[in-house]
Motif scaffolding. Structure first.
Motif, mmCIF file in Angstrom:
data_model
loop_
_atom_site.group_PDB
_atom_site.id
_atom_site.type_symbol
_atom_site.label_atom_id
_atom_site.label_comp_id
_atom_site.label_asym_id
_atom_site.label_seq_id
_atom_site.Cartn_x
_atom_site.Cartn_y
_atom_site.Cartn_z
ATOM 1 N N UNK A 162 0.855 -1.182 0.000
ATOM 2 C CA UNK A 162 0.000 0.000 0.000
ATOM 3 C C UNK A 162 0.892 1.234 0.000
ATOM 4 N N UNK A 163 0.886 2.044 -1.032
ATOM 5 C CA UNK A 163 1.712 3.256 -1.016
ATOM 6 C C UNK A 163 1.267 4.210 0.088
ATOM 7 N N UNK A 164 2.218 4.813 0.770
ATOM 8 C CA UNK A 164 1.894 5.836 1.756
ATOM 9 C C UNK A 164 1.396 7.088 1.038
ATOM 10 N N UNK A 165 1.931 7.317 -0.154
ATOM 11 C CA UNK A 165 1.486 8.415 -1.009
ATOM 12 C C UNK A 165 1.328 7.878 -2.427
ATOM 13 N N UNK A 166 0.149 8.035 -2.978
ATOM 14 C CA UNK A 166 -0.126 7.566 -4.332
ATOM 15 C C UNK A 166 -0.723 8.712 -5.141
ATOM 16 N N UNK A 169 -2.715 9.072 -11.946
ATOM 17 C CA UNK A 169 -2.443 9.660 -13.259
ATOM 18 C C UNK A 169 -3.734 10.085 -13.954
ATOM 19 N N UNK A 170 -4.823 9.370 -13.675
ATOM 20 C CA UNK A 170 -6.087 9.648 -14.362
ATOM 21 C C UNK A 170 -6.973 10.624 -13.605
ATOM 22 N N UNK A 171 -6.619 10.910 -12.357
ATOM 23 C CA UNK A 171 -7.428 11.820 -11.546
ATOM 24 C C UNK A 171 -6.523 12.897 -10.949
ATOM 25 N N UNK A 172 -7.047 14.092 -10.734
ATOM 26 C CA UNK A 172 -6.273 15.155 -10.069
ATOM 27 C C UNK A 172 -6.317 14.985 -8.547
ATOM 28 N N UNK A 173 -6.098 13.770 -8.111
ATOM 29 C CA UNK A 173 -6.255 13.404 -6.696
ATOM 30 C C UNK A 173 -5.109 12.481 -6.290
ATOM 31 N N UNK A 174 -4.644 12.621 -5.050
ATOM 32 C CA UNK A 174 -3.652 11.705 -4.476
ATOM 33 C C UNK A 174 -4.258 10.996 -3.276
ATOM 34 N N UNK A 175 -3.786 9.772 -3.029
ATOM 35 C CA UNK A 175 -4.156 9.041 -1.816
ATOM 36 C C UNK A 175 -3.038 9.198 -0.789
ATOM 37 N N UNK A 176 -3.406 9.406 0.465
ATOM 38 C CA UNK A 176 -2.405 9.467 1.527
ATOM 39 C C UNK A 176 -2.821 8.546 2.667
ATOM 40 N N UNK A 177 -1.818 8.001 3.363
ATOM 41 C CA UNK A 177 -2.056 7.120 4.506
ATOM 42 C C UNK A 177 -1.267 7.652 5.709
ATOM 43 N N UNK A 178 -1.810 8.645 6.406
ATOM 44 C CA UNK A 178 -1.078 9.292 7.500
ATOM 45 C C UNK A 178 -0.829 8.411 8.729
#
Length: 246
Positions: A162-166, A169-178
């Protein structure tokens, strides 16, 4: 660390310290971010919401928070009105949408965690884009990340976690796992202090999952040592950084 942090009980202070460390080291949050918290109603995402709200005054940049609960057609255990009141009491606007996860299954297919996760993640992404959020915060902790790595290694033959920061490419959104630096037992201790445990919901499909089997196996070879788990995370970060940041 601010006096506000030090006045907290021990478990809560640990959560605040390690959440801040993850945010700063990994640059998970930056000035002007609008962050959507995936609020499942469980202990992890609720502790995450509290932590992101609690550390905000101590940070040197400003960011906005919102929370979204994705209701489904197989689990009605979440006390949504109570969850909403709790989050809004922390200064986090709350909303709820419905996704027919089982209703979308194709004929002959069975319900599973991957399918549910994909459907809920898509709903979160679409909601985030429509409502001008640029980041989605998920409540996965250190144990989740390590378990996922070993499950992928042993069951799929792939080295991925699971990336801590993802950054999509297709969305102007990032996932974060603080909560990436935090063990589940630390989350549980904090949730107990905040009186979250008795009100948290649990997914009925997760009770006998492969993830729990892997969790037991990891506990055996790590001795349930937090130091060992963090060394595993450090090895992933230094030896294969792309596993934790994409």
């Amino acid at each position: 660390m601010s006096d506000r942090f030090l006045r907290r009980a021990d478990a809560s202070a640990v959560i605040l310290k390690l959440t801040t460390k993850a945010v700063m080291q990994r640059r998970l949050i930056e000035e002007g971010d609008r962050i959507l918290i995936a609020a499942s109603g469980g202990k992890d995402s609720t502790v995450l919401a509290w932590a992101l709200s609690a550390i905000r005054p101590a940070l040197k940049f400003d960011y906005g928070l919102g929370a979204l609960h994705v209701s489904t057609d197989f689990c009605a255990c979440c006390k949504k009105s109570e969850l909403g009141r709790r989050l809004e009491g922390w200064g986090i606007p709350f909303n709820d949408i419905f996704v027919p996860v089982i209703g979308r299954l194709k004929e002959g297919k069975k319900m599973n965690c991957y399918w549910c996760s994909t459907q809920r993640r898509t709903a979160l992404l679409e909601y985030a884009v429509e409502n001008s959020y640029n980041k989605i915060a998920l409540g996965h902790h250190l144990d989740d990340i390590i378990e996922t790595f070993f499950m992928n290694l042993c069951e799929k033959g792939t080295m991925s976690a699971m990336p801590i920061l993802l950054k999509y490419r297709k969305y102007p959104v990032s996932l974060i796992r603080p909560l990436a630096f935090i063990e589940e037992r630390q989350v549980i201790a904090c949730a107990a202090e905040l009186d979250i445990l008795s009100k948290a919901c649990t997914c009925p499909y997760g009770i006998n999952s492969n993830r729990r089997d892997m969790r037991r196996r990891i506990a055996d070879f790590t001795g349930s040592s937090g130091a060992v788990k963090r060394r595993v995370l450090g090895a992933l970060a230094s030896g294969a950084r792309d596993l934790l940041e994409e």
